[in-house]
Motif scaffolding. Structure first.
Motif, PDB file in Angstrom:
ATOM      1  N   VAL A  50     -33.359   5.012  16.330  1.00 22.92           N
ATOM      2  CA  VAL A  50     -32.728   6.305  15.724  1.00 22.92           C
ATOM      3  C   VAL A  50     -33.562   6.890  14.311  1.00 22.92           C
ATOM      4  O   VAL A  50     -33.858   8.086  14.043  1.00 22.92           O
ATOM      5  CB  VAL A  50     -31.302   5.912  15.598  1.00 22.92           C
ATOM      6  N   ASP A  51     -33.748   5.588  13.668  1.00 25.41           N
ATOM      7  CA  ASP A  51     -34.623   5.987  12.307  1.00 25.41           C
ATOM      8  C   ASP A  51     -35.655   6.851  12.540  1.00 25.41           C
ATOM      9  O   ASP A  51     -36.290   7.758  12.104  1.00 25.41           O
ATOM     10  CB  ASP A  51     -34.946   4.844  11.635  1.00 25.41           C
ATOM     11  N   GLN A  52     -36.575   6.273  13.708  1.00 25.33           N
ATOM     12  CA  GLN A  52     -37.733   6.888  14.222  1.00 25.33           C
ATOM     13  C   GLN A  52     -37.695   8.345  14.553  1.00 25.33           C
ATOM     14  O   GLN A  52     -38.548   9.078  14.291  1.00 25.33           O
ATOM     15  CB  GLN A  52     -38.506   6.007  15.372  1.00 25.33           C
ATOM     16  N   PHE A  53     -36.657   8.614  15.520  1.00 27.55           N
ATOM     17  CA  PHE A  53     -36.385   9.950  15.770  1.00 27.55           C
ATOM     18  C   PHE A  53     -36.068  10.836  14.469  1.00 27.55           C
ATOM     19  O   PHE A  53     -36.853  11.780  14.343  1.00 27.55           O
ATOM     20  CB  PHE A  53     -35.036   9.840  16.701  1.00 27.55           C
ATOM     21  N   PHE A  54     -35.303  10.639  13.739  1.00 24.24           N
ATOM     22  CA  PHE A  54     -34.771  11.424  12.493  1.00 24.24           C
ATOM     23  C   PHE A  54     -35.960  11.411  11.558  1.00 24.24           C
ATOM     24  O   PHE A  54     -36.331  12.538  11.204  1.00 24.24           O
ATOM     25  CB  PHE A  54     -33.424  10.796  11.844  1.00 24.24           C
ATOM     26  N   CYS A 193     -24.492   8.481  12.811  1.00 20.20           N
ATOM     27  CA  CYS A 193     -23.970   9.689  11.868  1.00 20.20           C
ATOM     28  C   CYS A 193     -24.414   9.865  10.820  1.00 20.20           C
ATOM     29  O   CYS A 193     -24.713  11.001  10.562  1.00 20.20           O
ATOM     30  CB  CYS A 193     -22.607   9.442  12.266  1.00 20.20           C
ATOM     31  N   LEU A 194     -24.720   8.746  10.070  1.00 18.30           N
ATOM     32  CA  LEU A 194     -25.096   8.868   8.532  1.00 18.30           C
ATOM     33  C   LEU A 194     -26.689   9.446   8.728  1.00 18.30           C
ATOM     34  O   LEU A 194     -27.102  10.115   7.467  1.00 18.30           O
ATOM     35  CB  LEU A 194     -25.083   7.758   8.119  1.00 18.30           C
ATOM     36  N   ASP A 195     -27.128   8.946   9.656  1.00 18.09           N
ATOM     37  CA  ASP A 195     -28.890   9.337   9.550  1.00 18.09           C
ATOM     38  C   ASP A 195     -29.021  10.858   9.622  1.00 18.09           C
ATOM     39  O   ASP A 195     -29.834  11.517   8.901  1.00 18.09           O
ATOM     40  CB  ASP A 195     -29.545   8.747  10.706  1.00 18.09           C
ATOM     41  N   ALA A 196     -28.340  11.385  10.673  1.00 21.92           N
ATOM     42  CA  ALA A 196     -28.106  12.808  10.738  1.00 21.92           C
ATOM     43  C   ALA A 196     -27.673  13.467   9.517  1.00 21.92           C
ATOM     44  O   ALA A 196     -28.200  14.635   8.992  1.00 21.92           O
ATOM     45  CB  ALA A 196     -27.084  13.323  11.889  1.00 21.92           C
ATOM     46  N   MET A 197     -26.587  12.892   8.702  1.00 17.88           N
ATOM     47  CA  MET A 197     -26.157  13.590   7.626  1.00 17.88           C
ATOM     48  C   MET A 197     -27.152  13.427   6.333  1.00 17.88           C
ATOM     49  O   MET A 197     -27.539  14.335   5.798  1.00 17.88           O
ATOM     50  CB  MET A 197     -24.889  13.012   7.013  1.00 17.88           C
ATOM     51  N   PHE A 198     -27.438  12.031   6.236  1.00 19.15           N
ATOM     52  CA  PHE A 198     -28.683  12.018   5.237  1.00 19.15           C
ATOM     53  C   PHE A 198     -29.869  12.702   5.112  1.00 19.15           C
ATOM     54  O   PHE A 198     -30.333  13.087   4.238  1.00 19.15           O
ATOM     55  CB  PHE A 198     -28.803  10.533   4.944  1.00 19.15           C
ATOM     56  N   VAL A 199     -30.471  12.707   6.578  1.00 19.85           N
ATOM     57  CA  VAL A 199     -31.706  13.270   6.814  1.00 19.85           C
ATOM     58  C   VAL A 199     -31.884  14.689   6.999  1.00 19.85           C
ATOM     59  O   VAL A 199     -32.564  15.424   6.335  1.00 19.85           O
ATOM     60  CB  VAL A 199     -32.311  12.764   7.993  1.00 19.85           C
ATOM     61  N   PHE A 200     -31.156  15.267   7.773  1.00 16.91           N
ATOM     62  CA  PHE A 200     -30.927  16.604   8.247  1.00 16.91           C
ATOM     63  C   PHE A 200     -30.351  17.507   7.213  1.00 16.91           C
ATOM     64  O   PHE A 200     -30.418  18.625   6.926  1.00 16.91           O
ATOM     65  CB  PHE A 200     -30.450  16.775   9.680  1.00 16.91           C
ATOM     66  N   VAL A 201     -28.901  17.180   6.839  1.00 19.18           N
ATOM     67  CA  VAL A 201     -28.208  17.640   5.848  1.00 19.18           C
ATOM     68  C   VAL A 201     -28.670  17.654   4.296  1.00 19.18           C
ATOM     69  O   VAL A 201     -28.900  18.686   3.656  1.00 19.18           O
ATOM     70  CB  VAL A 201     -26.695  17.375   6.136  1.00 19.18           C
ATOM     71  N   ARG A 203     -31.294  16.243   3.188  1.00 16.00           N
ATOM     72  CA  ARG A 203     -32.622  15.942   3.277  1.00 16.00           C
ATOM     73  C   ARG A 203     -33.213  14.977   2.510  1.00 16.00           C
ATOM     74  O   ARG A 203     -33.912  15.106   1.473  1.00 16.00           O
ATOM     75  CB  ARG A 203     -33.228  17.450   2.894  1.00 16.00           C
ATOM     76  N   TRP A 204     -32.758  13.805   2.542  1.00 19.09           N
ATOM     77  CA  TRP A 204     -33.140  12.677   1.708  1.00 19.09           C
ATOM     78  C   TRP A 204     -34.341  11.879   2.209  1.00 19.09           C
ATOM     79  O   TRP A 204     -34.873  10.744   1.854  1.00 19.09           O
ATOM     80  CB  TRP A 204     -32.115  11.554   1.616  1.00 19.09           C
ATOM     81  N   GLY A 205     -34.831  12.294   3.487  1.00 22.48           N
ATOM     82  CA  GLY A 205     -35.888  11.716   4.155  1.00 22.48           C
ATOM     83  C   GLY A 205     -35.912  10.382   4.657  1.00 22.48           C
ATOM     84  O   GLY A 205     -35.199   9.823   4.926  1.00 22.48           O
ATOM     85  N   MET A 206     -36.988   9.733   4.049  1.00 18.36           N
ATOM     86  CA  MET A 206     -37.089   8.015   4.163  1.00 18.36           C
ATOM     87  C   MET A 206     -36.040   7.389   3.514  1.00 18.36           C
ATOM     88  O   MET A 206     -35.561   6.407   4.202  1.00 18.36           O
ATOM     89  CB  MET A 206     -38.450   7.474   3.775  1.00 18.36           C
ATOM     90  N   ALA A 207     -35.526   7.743   2.352  1.00 21.10           N
ATOM     91  CA  ALA A 207     -34.570   7.048   1.610  1.00 21.10           C
ATOM     92  C   ALA A 207     -33.084   7.268   2.517  1.00 21.10           C
ATOM     93  O   ALA A 207     -32.420   6.370   2.559  1.00 21.10           O
ATOM     94  CB  ALA A 207     -34.490   7.421   0.222  1.00 21.10           C
ATOM     95  N   GLY A 208     -32.954   8.485   2.902  1.00 20.37           N
ATOM     96  CA  GLY A 208     -31.682   8.625   3.572  1.00 20.37           C
ATOM     97  C   GLY A 208     -31.619   7.869   4.926  1.00 20.37           C
ATOM     98  O   GLY A 208     -30.524   7.098   5.395  1.00 20.37           O
ATOM     99  N   THR A 213     -29.105   3.001   7.479  1.00 26.87           N
ATOM    100  CA  THR A 213     -29.399   2.055   8.457  1.00 26.87           C
ATOM    101  C   THR A 213     -28.445   0.673   7.596  1.00 26.87           C
ATOM    102  O   THR A 213     -27.991  -0.103   8.431  1.00 26.87           O
ATOM    103  CB  THR A 213     -30.741   1.437   8.419  1.00 26.87           C
ATOM    104  N   VAL A 214     -28.686   0.480   6.325  1.00 28.06           N
ATOM    105  CA  VAL A 214     -27.976  -0.508   5.547  1.00 28.06           C
ATOM    106  C   VAL A 214     -26.485  -0.588   5.663  1.00 28.06           C
ATOM    107  O   VAL A 214     -25.865  -1.525   5.918  1.00 28.06           O
ATOM    108  CB  VAL A 214     -28.447  -0.560   4.119  1.00 28.06           C
ATOM    109  N   ILE A 215     -25.991   0.874   5.606  1.00 25.47           N
ATOM    110  CA  ILE A 215     -24.574   0.981   5.576  1.00 25.47           C
ATOM    111  C   ILE A 215     -24.183   0.576   6.992  1.00 25.47           C
ATOM    112  O   ILE A 215     -22.913  -0.072   7.268  1.00 25.47           O
ATOM    113  CB  ILE A 215     -24.063   2.345   5.346  1.00 25.47           C
ATOM    114  N   GLY A 216     -24.983   1.011   8.192  1.00 26.18           N
ATOM    115  CA  GLY A 216     -24.194   0.631   9.526  1.00 26.18           C
ATOM    116  C   GLY A 216     -24.317  -0.947   9.624  1.00 26.18           C
ATOM    117  O   GLY A 216     -23.469  -1.615  10.335  1.00 26.18           O
ATOM    118  N   GLN A 217     -25.323  -1.626   9.100  1.00 28.01           N
ATOM    119  CA  GLN A 217     -25.462  -2.941   9.106  1.00 28.01           C
ATOM    120  C   GLN A 217     -24.283  -3.827   8.490  1.00 28.01           C
ATOM    121  O   GLN A 217     -23.963  -4.823   8.950  1.00 28.01           O
ATOM    122  CB  GLN A 217     -26.814  -3.557   8.709  1.00 28.01           C
TER     123      GLN A 217
END
Length: 466
Positions: A50-54, A193-201, A203-208, A213-217
């Protein structure tokens, strides 16, 4: 009243739950334990996929390369999770098969403490030496800041990731494979879900992507902790959480084989990244394209390996219990059943990797023609013997599960250290970057042949014929 009856049924004595491993139909038991394990492993793979995709869709090739630079640390997490997770699960099931209930509980408790504690230590180590680690893992200059950003955040989740991954083995050993799957599944959904929000909405990029990932873990950890503290076949108290040298030593002896396999993968990954960087610079591809492509393909291959590892994990409680109970015919039958399932998975993966490699790589973003050219060749050459790659992991875990860690450790090192690493150092000097690709299938074939010879010798013993 009905709820109280259900609660009591959920905590049936070990004779009702564990003894099923010694009497149930082998194919059904393997399906029952392996399917949730496969899904749990697939879900774990999704964290990286998922990280790789986003990242690929938002940051591009350099972002994909950065996640591959960070990948050796992800492998380290899995290594520690397997060391104490599979070690604890194998020790627990063997003890249960022998009727040593009190000792079995100590194995679970000590394993849980070591899982979280080792994650804390790895997190601290990564934070202290982040810059040096990224350079040591082969980061090109234009990838370095991306890699540091991603790894610095992701490392904060190491204790939770290791506990969840290893705790899943302990929960599975307790007879609850679906619960182990659930812990990983919920966290992966949160991550996506958070990847889509943080990266696409946002726009936090790598940090998002890293923060998601950490929150999901953390969510997965909370579930795994709760279920592990409410085992069905035993009860873990504070007494079992106190570390004992003999208990931890036995866990390590049983978990060293799968851990060694992961550590070997980490060493090979580091050498691979550095080789791809060096020989890529001497080719038409440049430094970053080979690292980016190899990273994506490695994580796609993890999907196939999720099936294989899931099958081997599903095999573990069956073989451990029956070996402890001296029911050797069932041990042999379960192993052969697992091999058959692995062969089906390997054949399907082989066809996909050979027939549609460009379609697969395109999922993770666009690239230059050189990018696709390298990715397609790498898929078809490096992963050519995918249809054999199920044999070594299943058999290595088989030896560990029957209390023979030395054989398991040796087999876990065959593919990565004994065969692949020397080939990675020698072949590129002769063939350039193509030498890296051809090293893979040769190592795979040699590892499979060695494994078959060793397991044939084991199963020829008189005990398995009784």
């Amino acid at each position: 009243m009905n709820k109280e009856k259900e609660r009591l049924n959920d905590r049936k004595p070990v004779a009702d739950r564990q003894m099923l491993l010694g009497t149930g139909r082998i194919p059904h038991l393997l399906y029952q334990f392996a399917l949730p394990s496969i899904i749990a492993m697939l879900v774990s793979s999704l964290y990286n996929i998922v990280d790789q995709f986003f990242i690929g869709r938002s940051v591009g090739e350099l972002g994909n390369a950065a996640t591959n630079i960070s990948f050796p640390l992800s492998i380290s997490c899995v290594a520690l999770a397997l060391l104490f997770g599979i070690g604890g699960a194998s020790a627990f099931n063997i003890s249960m098969g022998r009727g040593e209930r009190e000792k079995a509980v100590h194995y679970l408790g000590n394993a849980a403490v070591m899982l979280f504690g080792s994650g804390v230590l790895l997190c601290l180590f990564t934070q202290l030496f982040l810059d040096r680690l990224m350079h040591a893992f082969g980061s090109p200059a234009d990838v370095l800041e991306y890699a540091k950003t991603y790894t610095g955040i992701v490392s904060l989740g190491f204790p939770f990731l290791i506990f969840t991954t290893g705790g899943g083995h302990l929960i599975r050993a307790d007879g609850r494979p679906r619960i182990a799957m659930l812990c990983n599944l919920v966290g992966a959904i949160v991550n996506t879900c958070l990847d889509a929000m943080f990266v696409f909405v946002f726009r936090w990029g790598m940090a998002g992507a890293a923060a998601a990932t950490v929150i999901g873990q953390v969510v997965s950890f909370a579930l795994a902790f709760w279920f592990l503290s409410h085992c069905q076949s035993v009860t873990i108290t504070r007494k079992e959480l106190k570390l004992r040298r003999d208990i931890v030593g036995y866990l390590v002896s049983l978990g060293t084989a799968p851990c060694s396999n992961q550590l070997a993968m980490m060493v090979v990954q580091i050498v691979m990244n550095r080789s791809l960087k060096y020989y890529g610079a001497l080719s038409i591809y440049g430094e970053s394209i080979p690292i980016a492509c190899a990273g994506i393909i490695t994580k796609v291959n993890m999907i196939f390996m999720s099936f294989v590892i899931g099958i081997s994990q599903g095999l573990q409680p069956i073989t451990s219990f029956n070996y402890g109970a001296e029911n050797y015919r069932r041990v042999k039958k379960a192993y052969r059943c697992a091999l058959a399932a692995g062969a089906v998975s390997g054949s399907i993966a082989f066809l996909l990797f050979q027939l549609v490699p460009r379609n697969i790589i395109s999922i993770f973003g666009n690239g230059s023609e050189e990018y696709y050219l390298f990715a397609i060749r790498y898929f078809r050459i490096y992963l050519f013997f995918t249809f054999l790659n199920f044999i070594q992991p299943i058999t290595s875990n088989f030896f560990t599960s029957i209390g023979k860690p030395k054989q398991g450790i040796f087999l876990s090192l065959t593919r990565q250290i004994i065969y692949l690493l020397p080939l990675l150092l020698i072949f590129p000097k002769i063939l350039g970057i193509d030498g890296i690709m051809y090293a893979g299938p040769i190592a795979d074939f040699l590892a499979a042949a060695t494994t078959l010879l060793m397991v044939h010798r084991e199963l020829k013993q008189e005990a398995y014929k009784r």
